[in-house]
Design a protein around this motif. Structure first.
Motif, PDB file in Angstrom:
ATOM      1  N   PRO A 195       0.956  -0.880  -0.557  1.00  0.00           N
ATOM      2  CA  PRO A 195      -0.191   0.220   0.038  1.00  0.00           C
ATOM      3  C   PRO A 195       0.727   1.048   0.505  1.00  0.00           C
ATOM      4  N   LEU A 196       0.394   2.100  -0.635  1.00  0.00           N
ATOM      5  CA  LEU A 196       0.875   4.096  -0.669  1.00  0.00           C
ATOM      6  C   LEU A 196       1.085   4.427   0.399  1.00  0.00           C
ATOM      7  N   SER A 197       1.685   5.229   1.491  1.00  0.00           N
ATOM      8  CA  SER A 197       1.330   5.753   2.194  1.00  0.00           C
ATOM      9  C   SER A 197       1.009   7.141   2.162  1.00  0.00           C
ATOM     10  N   VAL A 198      -0.094   7.607   3.435  1.00  0.00           N
ATOM     11  CA  VAL A 198       0.026   9.338   2.736  1.00  0.00           C
ATOM     12  C   VAL A 198       0.642  10.419   3.285  1.00  0.00           C
ATOM     13  N   GLN A 199       0.367  11.074   2.659  1.00  0.00           N
ATOM     14  CA  GLN A 199       1.040  11.995   1.665  1.00  0.00           C
ATOM     15  C   GLN A 199       0.305  13.716   2.644  1.00  0.00           C
ATOM     16  N   LEU A 200       0.793  14.054   3.219  1.00  0.00           N
ATOM     17  CA  LEU A 200       0.216  15.685   3.379  1.00  0.00           C
ATOM     18  C   LEU A 200       0.402  16.530   2.600  1.00  0.00           C
ATOM     19  N   PHE A 201      -0.835  17.243   2.327  1.00  0.00           N
ATOM     20  CA  PHE A 201      -0.716  18.233   0.402  1.00  0.00           C
ATOM     21  C   PHE A 201      -1.598  19.328   1.125  1.00  0.00           C
ATOM     22  N   THR A 202      -1.188  20.323   0.787  1.00  0.00           N
ATOM     23  CA  THR A 202      -1.802  22.282   0.285  1.00  0.00           C
ATOM     24  C   THR A 202      -2.432  22.432  -1.299  1.00  0.00           C
ATOM     25  N   ALA A 241      -1.086  28.382   2.478  1.00  0.00           N
ATOM     26  CA  ALA A 241      -1.667  27.880   3.993  1.00  0.00           C
ATOM     27  C   ALA A 241      -2.506  27.053   4.220  1.00  0.00           C
ATOM     28  N   TYR A 242      -3.198  26.451   2.852  1.00  0.00           N
ATOM     29  CA  TYR A 242      -4.736  25.446   3.799  1.00  0.00           C
ATOM     30  C   TYR A 242      -3.926  24.143   3.736  1.00  0.00           C
ATOM     31  N   GLY A 243      -5.019  23.387   4.608  1.00  0.00           N
ATOM     32  CA  GLY A 243      -4.186  22.729   4.637  1.00  0.00           C
ATOM     33  C   GLY A 243      -3.672  21.630   6.846  1.00  0.00           C
ATOM     34  N   PRO A 244      -3.213  20.668   6.690  1.00  0.00           N
ATOM     35  CA  PRO A 244      -2.655  20.110   5.464  1.00  0.00           C
ATOM     36  C   PRO A 244      -3.634  19.109   5.524  1.00  0.00           C
ATOM     37  N   TYR A 245      -4.087  18.499   4.169  1.00  0.00           N
ATOM     38  CA  TYR A 245      -4.932  17.385   3.702  1.00  0.00           C
ATOM     39  C   TYR A 245      -4.285  16.245   3.622  1.00  0.00           C
ATOM     40  N   VAL A 246      -4.691  15.740   4.149  1.00  0.00           N
ATOM     41  CA  VAL A 246      -4.043  14.173   4.263  1.00  0.00           C
ATOM     42  C   VAL A 246      -4.602  13.170   3.223  1.00  0.00           C
ATOM     43  N   GLY A 247      -3.665  12.919   2.178  1.00  0.00           N
ATOM     44  CA  GLY A 247      -4.290  12.242   0.877  1.00  0.00           C
ATOM     45  C   GLY A 247      -3.616  11.111   1.099  1.00  0.00           C
ATOM     46  N   ILE A 276     -11.520  21.252   2.367  1.00  0.00           N
ATOM     47  CA  ILE A 276     -10.607  21.354   0.161  1.00  0.00           C
ATOM     48  C   ILE A 276     -11.515  22.376   0.361  1.00  0.00           C
ATOM     49  N   VAL A 277     -12.793  22.125  -0.232  1.00  0.00           N
ATOM     50  CA  VAL A 277     -14.248  23.124  -0.697  1.00  0.00           C
ATOM     51  C   VAL A 277     -14.091  24.618   0.622  1.00  0.00           C
ATOM     52  N   ARG A 278     -14.153  24.153   1.558  1.00  0.00           N
ATOM     53  CA  ARG A 278     -14.464  25.115   2.637  1.00  0.00           C
ATOM     54  C   ARG A 278     -12.774  26.067   2.596  1.00  0.00           C
ATOM     55  N   ASP A 279     -12.790  26.290   2.622  1.00  0.00           N
ATOM     56  CA  ASP A 279     -10.543  26.737   1.546  1.00  0.00           C
ATOM     57  C   ASP A 279     -10.879  26.913   0.698  1.00  0.00           C
ATOM     58  N   MET A 280     -11.975  26.731  -0.322  1.00  0.00           N
ATOM     59  CA  MET A 280     -11.763  26.801  -1.601  1.00  0.00           C
ATOM     60  C   MET A 280     -13.274  28.220  -1.124  1.00  0.00           C
ATOM     61  N   HIS A 281     -13.799  27.845  -1.449  1.00  0.00           N
ATOM     62  CA  HIS A 281     -14.938  29.033  -1.260  1.00  0.00           C
ATOM     63  C   HIS A 281     -13.744  29.871  -0.793  1.00  0.00           C
ATOM     64  N   GLY A 297       4.991  21.342   4.238  1.00  0.00           N
ATOM     65  CA  GLY A 297       5.892  21.463   5.141  1.00  0.00           C
ATOM     66  C   GLY A 297       6.249  22.324   5.090  1.00  0.00           C
ATOM     67  N   ASP A 298       7.681  22.257   5.416  1.00  0.00           N
ATOM     68  CA  ASP A 298       8.047  23.763   5.901  1.00  0.00           C
ATOM     69  C   ASP A 298       8.246  24.725   5.887  1.00  0.00           C
ATOM     70  N   HIS A 299       8.250  24.627   4.083  1.00  0.00           N
ATOM     71  CA  HIS A 299       8.053  25.833   3.622  1.00  0.00           C
ATOM     72  C   HIS A 299       6.902  26.670   3.536  1.00  0.00           C
ATOM     73  N   VAL A 300       5.880  25.918   3.928  1.00  0.00           N
ATOM     74  CA  VAL A 300       4.091  26.345   4.112  1.00  0.00           C
ATOM     75  C   VAL A 300       4.032  26.955   5.219  1.00  0.00           C
ATOM     76  N   PRO A 301       3.286  27.756   5.080  1.00  0.00           N
ATOM     77  CA  PRO A 301       3.798  28.178   6.803  1.00  0.00           C
ATOM     78  C   PRO A 301       2.576  28.300   7.889  1.00  0.00           C
ATOM     79  N   PHE A 302       2.900  27.872   8.975  1.00  0.00           N
ATOM     80  CA  PHE A 302       1.750  26.379   9.060  1.00  0.00           C
ATOM     81  C   PHE A 302       1.601  27.500  11.207  1.00  0.00           C
ATOM     82  N   THR A 303       0.333  27.201  11.350  1.00  0.00           N
ATOM     83  CA  THR A 303       0.686  26.988  13.108  1.00  0.00           C
ATOM     84  C   THR A 303       0.112  26.269  13.783  1.00  0.00           C
ATOM     85  N   ALA A 304       0.265  26.225  15.260  1.00  0.00           N
ATOM     86  CA  ALA A 304       0.489  24.988  15.878  1.00  0.00           C
ATOM     87  C   ALA A 304       0.089  24.192  15.902  1.00  0.00           C
ATOM     88  N   GLY A 305      -1.316  24.420  15.224  1.00  0.00           N
ATOM     89  CA  GLY A 305      -2.432  23.380  15.294  1.00  0.00           C
ATOM     90  C   GLY A 305      -2.545  22.471  14.110  1.00  0.00           C
TER      91      GLY A 305
END
Length: 168
Positions: free
Chosen positions: A16-23, A28-34, A57-62, A116-124
């Motif tokens: 099986p493939l592993s999950v990855q985190l996307f934006t 700075a949306y996400g992280p989306y577990v894909g 994803i839909v909420r962020d697009m809106h 990842g680290d190149h994306v600004p992110f919050t502690a949450g």
């Protein structure tokens, strides 16, 4: 156009493939577990996401007002994306039907980037991402009480996406 999500993707040897985190690229949306559907992907590749992540994803697009919106059909659960000429020069719609496990194959309408680290992110966001990344680990990272639930949500989202399959 309608897309239907495939069964659980695997490498050529059946692993099986592993999950990855996307934006969304440049955000700075996400992280989306894909769950990628191939071992090599491009920014416009489609990945599998749970209903909860598809809703995010839909909420962020809106919020982004990018000329692309999404709506879920209350009866079928299908997700229809609609976009204007401002988004891609032509406008259109695409419907994504959830697979038998409720996962959505989403991609091709905007460029994905690894979160990842190149994306600004919050502690949450960091706690959620760490939980998702550590979903197969028996030892967990500890966070202050205000962030523990986000870490736990990340782990649960990754487990739900992979149908609780254990990867080697």
């Amino acid at each position: 156009m309608t897309t239907t999500a495939p069964t659980l993707p695997t490498h050529h040897d059946g692993t099986p493939l592993s999950v990855q985190l996307f934006t969304v690229e440049g955000s700075a949306y996400g992280p989306y577990v894909g769950l990628p559907t191939s071992s090599v992907w491009t920014p416009y590749s489609a990945h599998l996401f749970t209903r909860a992540t598809a809703e995010l994803i839909v909420r962020d697009m809106h919020e982004d007002e990018c000329g692309l919106v999404g709506a879920f059909d209350a009866e079928t659960g299908a997700l229809t994306f609609t976009w204007t000429e401002d988004h891609d020069g032509t406008g259109g719609t695409e419907t994504v039907t959830p697979d038998a496990h409720g996962r959505y194959l989403i991609g091709g309408l905007w460029p994905w980037d690894e979160w990842g680290d190149h994306v600004p992110f919050t502690a949450g966001q960091e706690a959620f991402a760490t939980g998702a990344a550590e979903y197969r680990e028996s030892v967990t990272t500890h966070y202050p009480d205000g962030l523990t639930h986000l870490y736990d949500q990340g782990r649960e989202e990754a487990h739900a996406l992979t149908l609780r399959h254990h990867e080697a």
